[in-house]
Design a protein around this motif. Sequence first.
Motif, short mmCIF file in Angstrom:
data_model
loop_
_atom_site.label_atom_id
_atom_site.label_comp_id
_atom_site.label_asym_id
_atom_site.label_seq_id
_atom_site.Cartn_x
_atom_site.Cartn_y
_atom_site.Cartn_z
N LEU A 1 0.62 -1.18 -0.24
CA LEU A 1 -0.24 0.10 -0.12
C LEU A 1 0.65 1.72 -0.06
O LEU A 1 1.74 1.37 0.59
CB LEU A 1 -0.78 0.51 0.96
CG LEU A 1 -1.97 -1.18 1.47
CD1 LEU A 1 -2.48 -1.60 3.06
CD2 LEU A 1 -3.14 -0.95 0.25
N ILE A 2 0.48 1.41 -1.09
CA ILE A 2 1.52 3.09 -1.09
C ILE A 2 0.41 4.10 -1.12
O ILE A 2 -0.48 4.73 -1.43
CB ILE A 2 2.21 3.39 -2.79
CG1 ILE A 2 3.09 2.14 -2.63
CG2 ILE A 2 2.97 4.04 -2.56
CD1 ILE A 2 3.81 1.43 -2.26
N GLN B 1 9.47 12.65 -4.76
CA GLN B 1 9.04 12.09 -3.91
C GLN B 1 8.45 10.21 -5.13
O GLN B 1 8.73 8.65 -4.37
CB GLN B 1 8.30 12.24 -2.81
CG GLN B 1 8.35 12.99 -2.12
CD GLN B 1 7.34 13.65 -1.33
OE1 GLN B 1 5.67 13.98 -1.87
NE2 GLN B 1 7.50 14.23 0.09
N ALA B 2 7.70 10.51 -5.58
CA ALA B 2 7.48 9.46 -6.71
C ALA B 2 8.05 8.65 -6.96
O ALA B 2 8.46 7.48 -7.31
CB ALA B 2 6.52 9.49 -7.21
N GLU B 3 9.05 9.56 -7.62
CA GLU B 3 10.13 8.47 -8.06
C GLU B 3 11.02 7.70 -7.73
O GLU B 3 11.18 6.57 -7.99
CB GLU B 3 11.21 9.78 -8.63
CG GLU B 3 11.17 10.67 -10.09
CD GLU B 3 10.82 9.57 -11.09
OE1 GLU B 3 11.37 8.86 -11.21
OE2 GLU B 3 10.71 10.31 -12.44
N ILE C 1 3.51 6.96 -11.92
CA ILE C 1 5.24 7.56 -12.43
C ILE C 1 6.03 6.61 -12.16
O ILE C 1 7.23 5.83 -12.08
CB ILE C 1 5.57 9.01 -11.24
CG1 ILE C 1 5.59 10.13 -11.41
CG2 ILE C 1 7.63 9.75 -11.08
CD1 ILE C 1 5.38 11.81 -10.89
N ILE C 2 5.53 5.96 -10.34
CA ILE C 2 6.06 4.51 -9.67
C ILE C 2 6.29 3.11 -11.24
O ILE C 2 7.11 3.21 -11.15
CB ILE C 2 5.10 4.28 -8.56
CG1 ILE C 2 5.19 5.08 -7.37
CG2 ILE C 2 5.48 2.51 -9.24
CD1 ILE C 2 4.45 4.72 -6.22
N ASN D 1 4.24 10.28 3.65
CA ASN D 1 4.18 10.59 1.48
C ASN D 1 4.95 10.13 0.97
O ASN D 1 5.63 9.80 1.13
CB ASN D 1 4.28 12.12 0.75
CG ASN D 1 3.10 13.72 1.34
OD1 ASN D 1 3.38 13.99 2.27
ND2 ASN D 1 1.81 12.52 1.11
N GLY D 2 4.59 9.16 -0.35
CA GLY D 2 5.21 8.03 -0.85
C GLY D 2 5.76 7.12 -0.08
O GLY D 2 6.54 5.97 -0.29
#
Length: 302
Positions: free
Chosen positions: A114-115, A139-141, A171-172, A269-270
Amino acid sequence: MSYRKTLKLICGFAGGSAVLFAAVTAADSRGYFGEQRGEAAGRWSRFTVLQAAQPAWTPASHTPTPTGHAWDFNWDKRDPSALTNGKKKKESATEDPSSEQDNGKPKATRNILLIRHSQYNLSGNNDKERILTPLGREQAELTGQRLAALGLKYDVLIHSSMTRATETANIISKHLPGRVDLVSCDLLREGAPIEPVPPVTHWKPDAVQYHEDGARIEAAFRRYIHRADPTQKEDSYEIIVCHANVIRYFVCRALQFPPEGWLRMGLNNGSITWLTIRPSGRVALRTMGDSGFMPPDKLTRT
């Protein structure tokens, strides 16, 4: 030898508060505190403080007692032993009564990662304007790189249909090995799952919002958080990108903790929260809000 050194020596060998209490009492009776026997008031006031600090050495006070119910192995209504489909099937004398049930037993383990979405623009007037900030995209990267570094074969990437979760998922996905299907789901949108206990003053949705959001988020839990289907042969790794309230509620429900305690936890976040669901119905929380792969200056909780 001074009293202080004697006491340290005794405690070093015995290592217990009961021994400490006995040593203090014996030393006090011999005048090691430097008191005259007539100074009863001072001596007994000190004695009372020491006595109050001692735990009650009884099994009742040192043996943890269960505070909740026993684990419900049929929490997802998929326990083969509880599936009857409303009718009993005839079995011949030569058939093994357990063969049909064994064929219907799950054999694979589901891993659900779970992200939480990345940081987004809080000043947006609507969902479409609440896009990721430049830091949120970083952050997503980082989250995508972390998931890739785990070396797992991901089966699917499901994400909330809200803009910030969709952008985070896109992005993920660029970092994941192989081709991973992206699936958007309205059930995973952010909301108010259940009134938190203890209550908070800074966030108070009305009863209607709890009623509507709670039913939707519970429906999302039932759709995605359950043991593997009997037809699943191999362990799976599934990614769900959604929101802090949804993730915290999922964790409480999956671990059979009181769901109203969801707001007692925090998520960056992330961050990555990893649930493992065994074929037996056992659930384990492998990580909760892991964001240690991000530099400290990249951490946010908006």
